[in-house]
Enzyme design. Structure first.
Site, mmCIF file in Angstrom:
data_model
loop_
_atom_site.group_PDB
_atom_site.id
_atom_site.type_symbol
_atom_site.label_atom_id
_atom_site.label_comp_id
_atom_site.label_asym_id
_atom_site.label_seq_id
_atom_site.Cartn_x
_atom_site.Cartn_y
_atom_site.Cartn_z
ATOM 1 N N LYS A 110 64.911 -33.357 -3.237
ATOM 2 C CA LYS A 110 64.898 -34.360 -2.151
ATOM 3 C C LYS A 110 65.064 -33.455 -0.907
ATOM 4 O O LYS A 110 66.070 -32.684 -0.923
ATOM 5 C CB LYS A 110 65.544 -35.661 -2.308
ATOM 6 C CG LYS A 110 67.054 -35.528 -2.058
ATOM 7 C CD LYS A 110 67.760 -36.775 -1.564
ATOM 8 C CE LYS A 110 69.257 -36.658 -1.257
ATOM 9 N NZ LYS A 110 69.835 -37.598 -0.666
ATOM 10 N N LYS A 131 76.995 -33.239 -6.682
ATOM 11 C CA LYS A 131 77.701 -32.684 -5.686
ATOM 12 C C LYS A 131 78.939 -32.088 -6.211
ATOM 13 O O LYS A 131 79.386 -30.957 -5.503
ATOM 14 C CB LYS A 131 78.009 -33.813 -4.363
ATOM 15 C CG LYS A 131 76.810 -34.280 -3.860
ATOM 16 C CD LYS A 131 77.151 -35.169 -2.934
ATOM 17 C CE LYS A 131 75.973 -35.560 -1.962
ATOM 18 N NZ LYS A 131 76.195 -36.320 -0.694
ATOM 19 N N LYS A 150 70.439 -33.406 3.838
ATOM 20 C CA LYS A 150 71.335 -32.698 4.847
ATOM 21 C C LYS A 150 72.084 -31.490 4.212
ATOM 22 O O LYS A 150 72.293 -30.519 4.875
ATOM 23 C CB LYS A 150 72.193 -33.514 5.416
ATOM 24 C CG LYS A 150 71.675 -34.573 6.556
ATOM 25 C CD LYS A 150 72.650 -35.503 6.876
ATOM 26 C CE LYS A 150 72.064 -36.967 7.381
ATOM 27 N NZ LYS A 150 73.012 -38.076 7.350
HETATM 28 P P1 ATP Z 1 72.928 -35.505 1.480
HETATM 29 O O1 ATP Z 1 71.585 -35.039 0.912
HETATM 30 O O2 ATP Z 1 73.758 -34.375 2.020
HETATM 31 O O3 ATP Z 1 73.600 -36.456 0.677
HETATM 32 P P2 ATP Z 1 71.280 -37.226 2.651
HETATM 33 O O4 ATP Z 1 70.429 -36.415 3.563
HETATM 34 O O5 ATP Z 1 70.971 -38.070 1.580
HETATM 35 O O6 ATP Z 1 72.719 -36.463 2.552
HETATM 36 P P3 ATP Z 1 72.473 -39.649 3.592
HETATM 37 O O7 ATP Z 1 73.324 -40.002 4.846
HETATM 38 O O8 ATP Z 1 73.496 -39.717 2.468
HETATM 39 O O9 ATP Z 1 72.011 -38.347 3.939
HETATM 40 O O10 ATP Z 1 71.323 -40.629 3.754
HETATM 41 C C1 ATP Z 1 70.989 -41.700 4.552
HETATM 42 C C2 ATP Z 1 69.952 -42.522 4.194
HETATM 43 O O11 ATP Z 1 68.724 -41.721 4.057
HETATM 44 C C3 ATP Z 1 69.935 -43.157 2.826
HETATM 45 O O12 ATP Z 1 69.492 -44.305 2.856
HETATM 46 C C4 ATP Z 1 69.066 -42.267 1.728
HETATM 47 O O13 ATP Z 1 68.609 -42.810 0.874
HETATM 48 C C5 ATP Z 1 68.118 -41.833 2.887
HETATM 49 N N1 ATP Z 1 67.299 -40.612 2.293
HETATM 50 C C6 ATP Z 1 68.170 -39.187 2.313
HETATM 51 N N2 ATP Z 1 67.570 -38.453 2.110
HETATM 52 C C7 ATP Z 1 66.019 -38.870 1.713
HETATM 53 C C8 ATP Z 1 65.140 -38.333 1.423
HETATM 54 N N3 ATP Z 1 64.799 -37.066 1.142
HETATM 55 N N4 ATP Z 1 63.765 -39.174 1.349
HETATM 56 C C9 ATP Z 1 63.929 -40.537 1.653
HETATM 57 N N5 ATP Z 1 65.097 -41.042 1.994
HETATM 58 C C10 ATP Z 1 66.223 -40.225 2.079
#
Ligand code: ATP
Ligand code: LTN
Length: 330
Positions: A198, A117, A201
């Site tokens: 992965k 990040k 968001k």
């Molecule tokens: P960013 O990628 O912007 O950091 P994010 O999409 O990871 O955001 P978070 O709010 O940080 O969103 O994550 C919320 C939950 O979703 C966490 O438990 C994280 O492990 C899970 N998660 C996030 N992305 C994935 C993914 N691609 N596959 C499975 N679980 C995910």
């Protein structure tokens, strides 16, 4: 990390209020939370963590309510578990400061999420660096035994255990050592356009991420355009066929079959994609409808949030007091 849930276990997990959840959030987190909730489970919308992002105050406020509504729509029942907003329990920020004096600069510098990040922005905030310590505070305040998170949070969980262990050794037995729990399937949903990354968001391209607000037409378009490969053999093989394997994992998470069993039923990518988009659309539609209903009722959301803050504060205050006293604070 291990993969089982049993009733009565103290659980804590959190999600950032940073935009509409995507399919990775739903399968990797929300669905798991709903499936494993019990009276000992605590789930929070981590709005303090969201301050590490560039986010407008009004937007943050509104997205925090969105987050609560998404958790409820995904099946969390505030009468069963405790559902709360992180900033409403001040002990999170307080314990985080104490733990910043247990964690080391070197440890935090090795966090992959921080490095990724930080490399994407100039002038990133100090909070981005200390983010994992706040996460450790979230977990340790509730004496959590299990933390259901996606695979991307594994390193933060290990750090939490390190911090807890060091604290206990230095200041006396205070914290429970948590373990991470992962969903059986779709622990890491990959970007539909770039299966080496992965679904996220903040990073995914518009076609790479499936939002829970996407309608059936958008879901169909994104799944049909998902990157696969050219050899046209339907086989579950992450190493050689990451794009296709990602689709099979998603299918499996919704249908309950193994990805291998799903693969056996198809000979053509097109047929698999067609059935998968119908399955995803049909599974998400009731959740999205419930979300809209809940989000429109602010009074009800406020009641749920107030109840959550009260229940969470009781547990968090006791742990915080214990930790502060152990460190010599008056
Ligand atoms: P960013 O990628 O912007 O950091 P994010 O999409 O990871 O955001 P978070 O709010 O940080 O969103 O994550 C919320 C939950 O979703 C966490 O438990 C994280 O492990 C899970 N998660 C996030 N992305 C994935 C993914 N691609 N596959 C499975 N679980 C995910
Ligand atoms: N860092 C996590 C969100 C998060 C969390 C937590 C998860 C904050 N505090 C405590 C589990 C337990 C993320 O980025 N997904």
């Amino acid at each position: 990390m291990h993969c089982s849930y049993y009733g009565g276990v103290r659980i804590l997990s959190g999600i950032q209020p940073s935009g509409t959840p995507h399919l990775g959030n739903y399968l990797g987190a929300l669905k798991q939370w709903a499936d494993s909730q019990n009276s000992e489970a605590f789930y929070c919308v981590v709005n303090l963590h969201a301050l590490t992002l560039q986010i407008d105050p009004e937007e943050l406020r509104s997205q925090t309510f969105d987050g609560v509504a998404w958790l409820l729509a995904s099946g969390l029942d505030p009468e069963v578990c405790t559902l709360f907003i992180q900033s409403q329990v001040p002990y999170h920020a307080q314990l985080s400061w104490l733990l910043e004096n247990v964690a080391t600069f070197g440890e935090l510098s090795r966090m992959t999420q921080f490095k990724e990040k930080a490399s994407r922005q100039d002038g990133y905030r100090a909070g981005l660096f200390t983010y994992p310590v706040l996460m450790a505070a979230d977990i340790l305040l509730y004496n959590a035994q299990e933390v259901p998170v996606g695979d991307d949070q594994r390193q933060h969980l290990e750090l939490t255990r390190e911090i807890a262990e060091r604290f206990n050794n230095r200041f006396g037995e205070t914290f429970t050592l948590p373990v991470g729990v992962q969903p059986k399937s779709a622990a890491r949903v990959m970007d539909l356009q770039d299966p080496s990354r992965k679904m996220s968001k903040s990073v995914s391209s518009p076609l790479g991420s499936l939002s829970l607000l996407d309608d059936a037409k958008e879901i169909d378009k994104k799944i049909k355009k998902a990157v696969t490969d050219t050899d046209n053999e339907v086989r579950f093989d992450w190493e050689n066929k990451p794009g296709l394997s990602n689709l099979l994992e998603i299918f499996s998470a919704f249908s309950g079959e193994t990805p291998e069993a799903v693969a056996e039923r198809y000979t053509r990518y097109g047929d698999l994609k067609g059935d998968l988009s119908a399955l995803v659309a049909e599974s998400l539609a009731p959740i999205t409808a419930r979300y809209h209903e809940l989000r429109a009722n602010t009074n009800q959301l406020n009641e749920i949030i107030d109840l959550g803050a009260e229940k969470a504060s009781k547990v968090a205050s006791a742990t915080y007091e214990r930790a502060a006293k152990a460190m010599g604070l008056i």
